[in-house]
Design an enzyme around this catalytic site. Sequence first.
Site, PDB file in Angstrom:
ATOM      1  N   ARG A  56      12.653  38.994  45.583  1.00  0.00           N
ATOM      2  CA  ARG A  56      12.882  39.666  44.302  1.00  0.00           C
ATOM      3  C   ARG A  56      11.530  40.015  43.680  1.00  0.00           C
ATOM      4  NH1 ARG A  56      10.376  36.788  41.580  1.00  0.00           N
ATOM      5  NH2 ARG A  56      10.637  38.072  39.744  1.00  0.00           N
ATOM      6  N   GLY A  57      11.600  40.754  42.538  1.00  0.00           N
ATOM      7  CA  GLY A  57      10.376  41.253  41.924  1.00  0.00           C
ATOM      8  C   GLY A  57      10.140  42.639  42.505  1.00  0.00           C
ATOM      9  N   ALA A  58       9.878  43.609  41.612  1.00  0.00           N
ATOM     10  CA  ALA A  58       9.872  45.008  42.064  1.00  0.00           C
ATOM     11  C   ALA A  58       8.982  45.271  43.293  1.00  0.00           C
ATOM     12  CB  ALA A  58       9.506  45.917  40.894  1.00  0.00           C
ATOM     13  N   ARG A  99      20.052  47.166  45.222  1.00  0.00           N
ATOM     14  CA  ARG A  99      19.789  46.929  43.783  1.00  0.00           C
ATOM     15  C   ARG A  99      19.407  48.277  43.150  1.00  0.00           C
ATOM     16  NH1 ARG A  99      16.316  41.863  42.016  1.00  0.00           N
ATOM     17  NH2 ARG A  99      17.657  42.103  40.182  1.00  0.00           N
ATOM     18  N   GLN A 206      14.126  32.733  36.448  1.00  0.00           N
ATOM     19  CA  GLN A 206      12.907  33.067  37.204  1.00  0.00           C
ATOM     20  C   GLN A 206      11.659  32.473  36.536  1.00  0.00           C
ATOM     21  OE1 GLN A 206      15.333  35.252  36.493  1.00  0.00           O
ATOM     22  NE2 GLN A 206      15.561  36.827  38.048  1.00  0.00           N
ATOM     23  N   ASP A 247      10.151  46.895  36.123  1.00  0.00           N
ATOM     24  CA  ASP A 247      10.914  47.358  37.293  1.00  0.00           C
ATOM     25  C   ASP A 247      10.977  48.868  37.394  1.00  0.00           C
ATOM     26  OD1 ASP A 247      11.903  44.513  36.635  1.00  0.00           O
ATOM     27  OD2 ASP A 247      12.416  44.886  38.724  1.00  0.00           O
ATOM     28  N   ASN A 257      12.607  46.073  32.284  1.00  0.00           N
ATOM     29  CA  ASN A 257      12.164  44.814  32.875  1.00  0.00           C
ATOM     30  C   ASN A 257      13.277  43.786  32.653  1.00  0.00           C
ATOM     31  OD1 ASN A 257      10.162  43.206  34.252  1.00  0.00           O
ATOM     32  ND2 ASN A 257       9.829  42.133  32.312  1.00  0.00           N
ATOM     33  N   LYS A 258      13.051  42.595  33.176  1.00  0.00           N
ATOM     34  CA  LYS A 258      14.065  41.541  33.122  1.00  0.00           C
ATOM     35  C   LYS A 258      14.677  41.401  31.737  1.00  0.00           C
ATOM     36  CE  LYS A 258      15.436  39.682  35.787  1.00  0.00           C
ATOM     37  NZ  LYS A 258      16.732  40.118  36.387  1.00  0.00           N
TER      38      LYS A 258
HETATM   39  O1  MRU Z   1      15.799  40.422  39.012  1.00  0.00           O
HETATM   40  P1  MRU Z   1      14.359  40.211  39.403  1.00  0.00           P
HETATM   41  O2  MRU Z   1      13.994  38.773  39.471  1.00  0.00           O
HETATM   42  O3  MRU Z   1      14.008  40.977  40.656  1.00  0.00           O
HETATM   43  O4  MRU Z   1      13.560  40.871  38.204  1.00  0.00           O
HETATM   44  C1  MRU Z   1      12.167  40.919  38.297  1.00  0.00           C
HETATM   45  C2  MRU Z   1      11.494  41.335  37.062  1.00  0.00           C
HETATM   46  O5  MRU Z   1      12.102  41.772  36.113  1.00  0.00           O
HETATM   47  C3  MRU Z   1      10.011  41.270  37.068  1.00  0.00           C
HETATM   48  O6  MRU Z   1       9.534  41.075  35.780  1.00  0.00           O
HETATM   49  C4  MRU Z   1       9.445  42.585  37.608  1.00  0.00           C
HETATM   50  O7  MRU Z   1      10.015  42.953  38.810  1.00  0.00           O
HETATM   51  C5  MRU Z   1       7.983  42.517  37.730  1.00  0.00           C
HETATM   52  S1  MRU Z   1       7.537  41.898  39.301  1.00  0.00           S
HETATM   53  C6  MRU Z   1       5.893  41.836  39.521  1.00  0.00           C
END
Ligand code: MRU
Length: 363
Positions: A56-58, A99, A206, A247, A257-258
Site C-alpha cells: 500500500r501507499g501510492a 484500487r 496505518q 494519492d 490523501n488518507k
Molecule cells: O490506503 P493506503 O494505506 O494505501 O493510503 C495511503 C495514503 O493515503 C498515503 O498517505 C499516501 O499514499 C502517501 S504514500 C507515500
Amino acid sequence: MNEQIQNPLHISSVYLDDVENELVILDQTLLPNEKKFLRLKALEEIVEAIVFLRVRGAPAIGIAAAFGVYVSTFYDKSLPFNNLKEKFFYCKEKIAASRPTAVNLFWALERMKEKFLSHESLCENEIKKALKEEANLIKKEDEIVCRSIGEYGLSLLKPGGFVMTHCNPGSIATAKYGTALAPLYLAKEKGIDVGVFACETRPLLQGARLTSWELSEAGIDVTLICDNMASIVMKEGKIQAVLVGCDRIAKNGDTANKIGTSGLAILAKHYNIPFYVFSPISTIDFSIESGEEIQIEIRNPKEITSQWYEKPMAPIEVKVYNPAFDVTDNSLITAIITENGIAYPPFKENLEKIIQVNGKVEV
Ligand code: MRU
C-alpha cells in the site's frame, strides 16, 4: 518466508526476485507483529495483495503494479491466452481495477504499456527484457525522487520540536525514504532532532501499525495519538508543521490523501500551522482540473466495525460509511513538496511550472 527486519529504511517492501521471477512484498497487514514477505506470481494473488493493502501507499502500489504486470504476463501459467499482447492487456486491466484513488497505479501501468507497445514487434525475450527493465527503473527512480523530496522537505523544518503526520507516507510505502517521512529520515542522518506525532489513522491504523513502527525502528522520536487528539496537541503549541503524503493531486492543488487528512488541514489552518503535502510528480494528475474529479475508494464496513477486534465493536447490522480518502482543498495547503522543488500557491500555475524544472528551484 519470514525474515528479520531491522531499520525499515534498509528493507525493500516491494521488489522483483529476478531468479524466481516473483513479485516480493512485505505484507503490511501483519505489521508490526509479524514481518513476513510474500512471493507472488499469479495475477489473482497480485491483485489480492493490492486490494487488501498488503502492499500500500501510492508509490509502492505503482511499483507493485509495474512488477505485477510483468510477472503475471510472463509467469502466471494459469492465464488462458496464447497471444502475449492479449495476456499483457488482460493483466494490466485487472491490476488497474484493484484500487481507484492512487494515481501512481495507473501511471506505472501506462509506462509499462508504452514500453510494451514500443517493443511489440520484437521477439518475446526482448519484450520481457524491456518490461523488466522498465519496472526496475520505476522503482529506482522512486528512491531518487523520495530522497530529493526529503531534502526539500528538510529545508522547511526547524531543528527541535515536533511535526504531525497521518497515515503512512514512509519508507515502506515507497521504494525508500517515503514522501512525508523522508525529511525525518534525512534529519536523522544529519543528526538533526525532529520528533513526530503520528495520528493512528482509523480505520486501518496505518499510523499506529506502520508509521509508529517504522519511525521507532529507525530511532526517530515518535509519539502515537488517536486521530481525535490532533486538535489538543496543536493547541498546546507542540507542532511546527503537518506533513502528509498524497494519492492524487489535481491541477489546482486539491489533494486526495488518507481519510482524515482534510480535517487535519482545517485544524492546522485554525492554529496557524503550516500544512505541507509531499508528492512525487507522478502523483500529480494533470488530466483533472480539481479534486471533484477524484474517485474516492469506499471500503468494506468490517474495517470499522470488527476487523481489529476479537468481538464486533458495533451492532452487526449498523449502517457504515467507509470512504478511504478525502480531498483537502488547495486553499488549506501551504506548499506541495516535489522532487523538483517546492510549489507554493497559486498551485495551478506553479505545479505546471515545476514539472518543467530540470535543476532544483523553488517556484
Ligand atoms: O490506503 P493506503 O494505506 O494505501 O493510503 C495511503 C495514503 O493515503 C498515503 O498517505 C499516501 O499514499 C502517501 S504514500 C507515500
